[in-house]
Structures are given as C-alpha cells and as structure tokens.
Scaffold this active site. Structure first.
Site: not given
Ligand SMILES: CCCCCCCCCCCCC/C=C/[C@@H](O)[C@H](COP(=O)(O)O)NC(=O)CCCCC
Ligand SMILES: Nc1ncnc2c1ncn2[C@@H]1O[C@H](COP(=O)(O)OP(=O)(O)O)[C@@H](O)[C@H]1O
Ligand SMILES: [Ca+2]
Length: 585
Positions: A132-134, A168, A191, A235, A536
């Site tokens: 995923n380049p973004f 997707n 994630d 995350t 997630d």
């Molecule tokens: C005062 C300090 C407060 C700190 C609260 C810390 C609690 C952190 C728990 C995080 C659980 C993360 C579970 C994972 C969720 C990820 O699937 C989801 C998507 O990640 P990504 O695709 O990489 O963007 N991330 C989140 O929903 C972020 C939750 C952040 C909550 C502060």
């Molecule tokens: N080329 C793309 N352009 C836009 N969105 C994309 C692309 N490839 C993957 N995604 C979507 O981007 C979302 C976030 O990707 P992820 O790699 O988890 O980064 P982040 O952790 O920053 O949210 C995912 O839900 C995925 O479906």
C-alpha cells in the site's frame, strides 16, 4: 539424518582458525588456538540460517560480491533488545569463512543448503506481495525495495509484487485470481492492509470449501496460505502484537525462516449477514468515535489518532447499550491472570490440541477434518445493560506503540477466545486514568468502573426506542458513504455473500443513518445517542452486532513475542543457554 549432514573441519575467519561443526540442527564454530577456558563458541541454529553464498558477500545496505574460490558467507539471525518495546529486534548476522580448498568450500555450502531444506519445511519459496503506497508515512514502497527485497533474494524467495492502486485491490485479487504456487501473502502497510489480506484469504478459503461465511454457527476452514506483515502503517497493531517490534527487517526475517503463528479471528455479523472479520479491535464508544473523527484528518498520517483521541476525550461521551456475552472456560485462563502470551505460549499450544485434536503437527493441519467446536458445550449467556464509555472486544493483546502492553495485556493470540472490556460511564478524570494506564505497566482493569471477561461470543444491541433519538445528518451520510465505501465493505465477493446482498443493502441504508449521526455529532457538537464500531480501523455500518471468535483461523509468518528478559543471556556467543533458545519456539 543427523549423521548424513554432519561436517567438521578447520575454517578461518579473518586470520583466526576455528573448529567448525555442522550437525543436523546447528552450525557451530570455536576458536581453535585458545586454551580451553578462553574458547568461545558461536552456535547458530540451522533454522535461523538465512542464506549461504559462495565468495565474500555483503547484502545490506548494498550488495557486494567478491567471488573467491575458497570462501563462503553464512547469513543468519542476530537478536538485540529493543529500547522502546518488549520484543526482540532481529537483524542479519554475517560471517565470512575461508577454507583450505575449493572442494571443502563446496562441501560446506552444499551441506548447509541441504540442512536448510531438511530442517525448515515451512520456508516460503514464492510469495505474493501487496504494497500500500499510501499507508502510514507513505514509505511502503521504499521500505520493501530497500530493506525487504534484498533479504528475500538472498533467501532464494521469488516474489510477485503488486503496488495497490485502490483500496480493496489486494482483497479482490485474493478472492478471484489464481493463487497456485504461492506459499504465502505479504502485506506492506498497516492494520487496514492486513485486514484486506485477511478478508481475501478467509473468503477465498471458505468459497473453495463451499462453506457459508454468513452463518456465525459455521466452523470456518483455516486458511492454507501464511500471511506476512511488513509494517508500514499507522498503528501496526497486528505486527506489534505478534512480533513484538515494529521493524521491517525483523518481520522479513520471520517470513524467510517460515515462522508460523496461528491467530484467532473474530467474525462480526449483523442480522443474517457477515459484516467483517477482526483480529485486533472491535470497539464501540471511545474507539469508534476516535476512528470516525480521525477519518476527517487522514492527511495528518499516524498523528491523526492522537489528535482525534484528544478531541473525542474532551467531548466526554458515553452510550447506552445491552451487552450479552458467552464466557470462555475460566479454568483455562483469565484476562486478569497477569500472564503474557509469549512465543511458545502453553495456553495457545493446549488450544491447538483442543481445537484440532486429530493433527499431530502443524504441517498436516490444513488437510485434516475440522470440528473445533464439537466438544464445546455452549454455556450460559450473561447480559448487562447500562451506559458505557467504551465496549471493546479483542482477540489478542492489541499492543502497539501507544500501548506497549495493549488493550488486554494477558490476552492470547491463539486460544480461541477474545477479551471483552466494558468501561462503564464514569467521571472524565477516571476515564483518563483508565486510558493513561494503557501507556504504562499499571493495570487498567484494576478500576471499579472497568470489567473484563474472556469470551467466545458477544452480542451488542441498543435499548428499546434508542434508535429514534438518533440525530440524522443526511449530508454527512452521503459524505461518509463516498469516503469509506460502506456498501463495498459489506458487498464482498462470493456466492454466499450474494445471497445475503439484498438484505444487506436494505439494512445498510438504515444503519448508515446511525453512522451519520456520530459523524454529524462530531462536527456539530450535538451529543449523539449512538456511537459507531471501529473494526480494525474500519467503521462498521451497523450498531447491533454479533461477534464470534474462531480459534486459529489464519497463520502468520511470526512466532509471538520473544521474551527479551529471558533471552538476554541467550546470545549466539554462548553455548550455555542454547537449549532455551531452540526450544523457545
Ligand atoms: C492518555 C493516553 C491515551 C492513550 C490510549 C491508548 C489506547 C491505545 C489502544 C490502541 C488499540 C489499538 C487497536 C488497533 C487498532 C487498529 O486496527 C486501528 C487501525 O490501524 P491502522 O490501519 O494502522 O490505521 N487503529 C485505531 O483504531 C487507532 C486507535 C487509537 C486510539 C487512541
Ligand atoms: N492504493 C490505495 N489507495 C487508497 N487506499 C488504499 C490503497 N491500498 C490500500 N488502501 C487502503 O488504505 C487503508 C489504510 O491502509 P493501511 O496500510 O492500513 O495504512 P494506515 O495504517 O495508515 O491506515 C486500508 O483500509 C486499505 O484498504
Ligand atoms: Ca485469543
């Protein structure tokens, strides 16, 4: 086998002479010209040898080869403690050996390569890689090409790389395209990207097995292909919780040596349809609101969650709901037992025996007959109702950089259960205390307004009449649909899905009103009556859901978190603790 592969001779490293021995399981070398007491032995398990090359070879940061007749280079895994996390960082160790003759050199390289084939049956030969380049800081491509691809090449892995052009794409590819010849799928991203691969592989496996994903009572078929994660997201919770560090080189090395970590998966259903799968967080209230808010600030990258967390905390919300749960067997483990699921976890190993009783080794796991719930009596459902700051379900600890021990520090990766965390409405400062404890080793469950239960299934519903209070923001609704492609989210491919499609579309539109209410509430500051579910990192288009945990539905190229404290004396410089190193897996 041990005797066939055994090789012993004198070898030189630089200008020092060593006695080198290859047994079936280890390559060891000991300084030859020292007194017995001063002799140091380096011992590398064959399973941790990454590659063997003729000549004097260097791989990272740049490949260089000096093609000499009598030399060979061995690459292997080296461990070091990470300053910021509990896990161990893996890097590429390298030793260049010189032999007295070319014949002996060829003997060494041939024996080592044979030993690798014999003792590492799960090493991948061919991988399908999605970048995923973004994702995250938009460095996925760079990370893969500069750090990962050279290691795969060294290990003789061929990879088919797809840089995604849309959300997707990876999921759709896995659902529809020919996957013959691939041993595993690697995602470079966060994630969300992992979740795409998860959905693609689970969906594909059920389609091929003729199983109906929409029915929560069906025992799903575990996926035959392993998943590798190269962290390049925001995350990176799945990587952190299964490897212990966020480090592309460590993750690439786990993939190369064919590590195998089973993982529980939660299926989320609404009415008679499957909505999504989750491995880390299905969260309502605080975590749902943070995600909804953060979607407006994607341009901030990973920082969007910190900003949105603050905004949502200050908005001081709680939500009414009814939570019903099916407790797991309390004799097996407890979310409050203060243990941690580490590499080689006994609770998870016992679960493997319970979930797959007819298989003796993981290699034959997927060809056996599955009946994981046949011995499980359902048990008694428990119901609670009230106002919650948040309701979270997690199949694993969900540790990440923000919370190094995670949402549920004693949760297990592969025990067939999830942890349900209920945070009842409380004073804002008490809630802050709860959140803050996630960042330290203090127990976030040791608070009077927090409950945690180890569960097999959860149902969430709204109290009667609550839906009518929902503030409908039609403009926000349309924006939300365009932004997050909700319909696409639920209209996944596959014949079973198509059957449920008409129901989904009708209900999706109703539920979008709910999603809109939270988005609208966040922008116009009215307190909404309902939150959204964060699954997630995806917002679910339904409020009333049913979740079921499927034990060990997928396998990752990982081994769980290696205990840094226990392994620190286990360096490859010493023979003393080697049995611990080897049996740790
Ligand atoms: C005062 C300090 C407060 C700190 C609260 C810390 C609690 C952190 C728990 C995080 C659980 C993360 C579970 C994972 C969720 C990820 O699937 C989801 C998507 O990640 P990504 O695709 O990489 O963007 N991330 C989140 O929903 C972020 C939750 C952040 C909550 C502060
Ligand atoms: N080329 C793309 N352009 C836009 N969105 C994309 C692309 N490839 C993957 N995604 C979507 O981007 C979302 C976030 O990707 P992820 O790699 O988890 O980064 P982040 O952790 O920053 O949210 C995912 O839900 C995925 O479906
Ligand atoms: Ca679990």
């Amino acid at each position: 086998m041990e005797t066939d592969l055994r090789l012993e001779s004198s070898l030189w490293i630089g200008n020092k002479r060593y006695r080198a021995v290859l047994t079936g399981w280890h390559l060891k070398w000991t300084e030859a010209d020292k007194k017995n007491g001063d002799k140091k032995t380096v011992s590398v398990p064959v399973a941790e040898v990454v590659g063997v090359e003729n000549g004097r070879v260097e791989i990272l940061p740049q490949k260089s080869v000096e093609d000499t007749d009598k030399d060979f280079t061995v690459f292997y895994i080296k461990r070091s403690r990470s300053r910021s996390t509990y896990g161990l960082l893996w890097s590429l160790g390298r030793t260049q050996f010189s032999c007295p003759s070319r014949v002996l050199r060829d003997q060494w390289t041939n024996h080592l390569r044979t030993a690798l084939k014999t003792h590492s049956p799960l090493r991948p030969h061919r991988l399908l890689v999605f970048i995923n380049p973004f994702g995250g800081k938009k460095k996925g491509r760079e990370i893969y090409h500069s750090l990962v691809a050279p290691l795969f090449e060294l290990a003789g892995i061929s990879s088919h790389v797809i840089v995604t052009e849309r959300a997707n794409q990876a999921r759709d590819h896995l659902l529809k395209k020919d996957l013959t010849g691939f041993d595993g799928v690697v995602c470079v991203g966060g994630d969300g990207m992992f979740s795409e691969v998860l959905h693609g592989l689970i969906g594909r496996t059920q389609q091929e097995a003729g199983l109906c994903e929409t029915d929560p009572a069906v025992t799903l078929q575990p996926c035959p292909l392993h998943i590798g994660i190269i962290p390049a997201g925001s995350t990176d919770c799945v990587c952190y919780a299964t490897v212990g560090v966020i480090d592309p080189v460590s993750s690439a090395l786990h993939i190369i040596i064919g590590d195998s970590q089973p993982l529980d998966v939660c299926s989320v259903h609404h009415a008679s349809t499957l909505v999504r799968y989750s491995v880390s967080l299905v969260g309502y209230g605080f975590y749902g609101d943070v995600l909804a808010e953060s979607e407006k600030h994607r341009w901030m990258g990973p920082l969007r969650y910190d900003y949105s967390g603050t905004v949502v905390y200050l908005s001081n919300r709680s939500y009414a709901g009814i939570v019903q749960y099916l407790p797991a067997d309390p004799l097996l483990s407890s979310p409050k037992d203060k243990t941690r699921c580490l590499s080689g976890c006994n609770v998870c190993s016992r679960s493997t025996e319970r979930l797959f009783p007819h298989t003796s080794d993981s290699g034959s796991l997927y060809s056996s007959h599955f009946s994981q719930y046949s011995n499980d009596s359902e048990g008694e459902w428990v119901s609670v109702e009230g106002r919650f700051r948040c309701v979270s379900i997690t199949c694993m600890s969900s540790s990440c950089a923000r919370s190094p021990l995670g949402l549920s520090p004693s949760a297990h990766l592969a025990d067939g259960t999830g942890d349900l965390i209920l945070v009842w409405d409380t004073h804002p400062l008490s809630f802050l205390k709860f959140l803050y404890r996630h960042t330290s080793t203090q127990d976030q469950f040791d608070l009077p307004f927090v409950e945690v239960h180890r569960v097999k299934a959860v149902r969430f519903s709204l109290p009667d009449g609550r839906e009518e209070e929902v503030h409908e923001g039609i403009g926000e609704l349309n924006r939300a649909i365009e932004e997050r492609e909700y319909v696409d989210t639920v209209s996944r491919n596959g014949s079973q899905q198509q059957l449920a499609q008409s129901v989904v579309e009708r209900e999706t539109m109703n539920e979008h009103k709910t999603v809109a209410s939270i988005l609208c509430g966040l922008c116009c500051k009215k307190t909404p009556a309902v939150s959204v579910w964060n699954c997630d990192g995806e917002i679910l288009p339904f409020t009333e859901i049913f979740c079921r945990i499927h034990g060990q539905l997928v396998r990752l190229y990982a081994r769980g978190i290696e205990d840094g404290a226990a392994m620190q004396n286990c360096s490859q410089e010493s023979d003393k603790n080697k049995s611990r190193c080897i049996t740790y897996k």
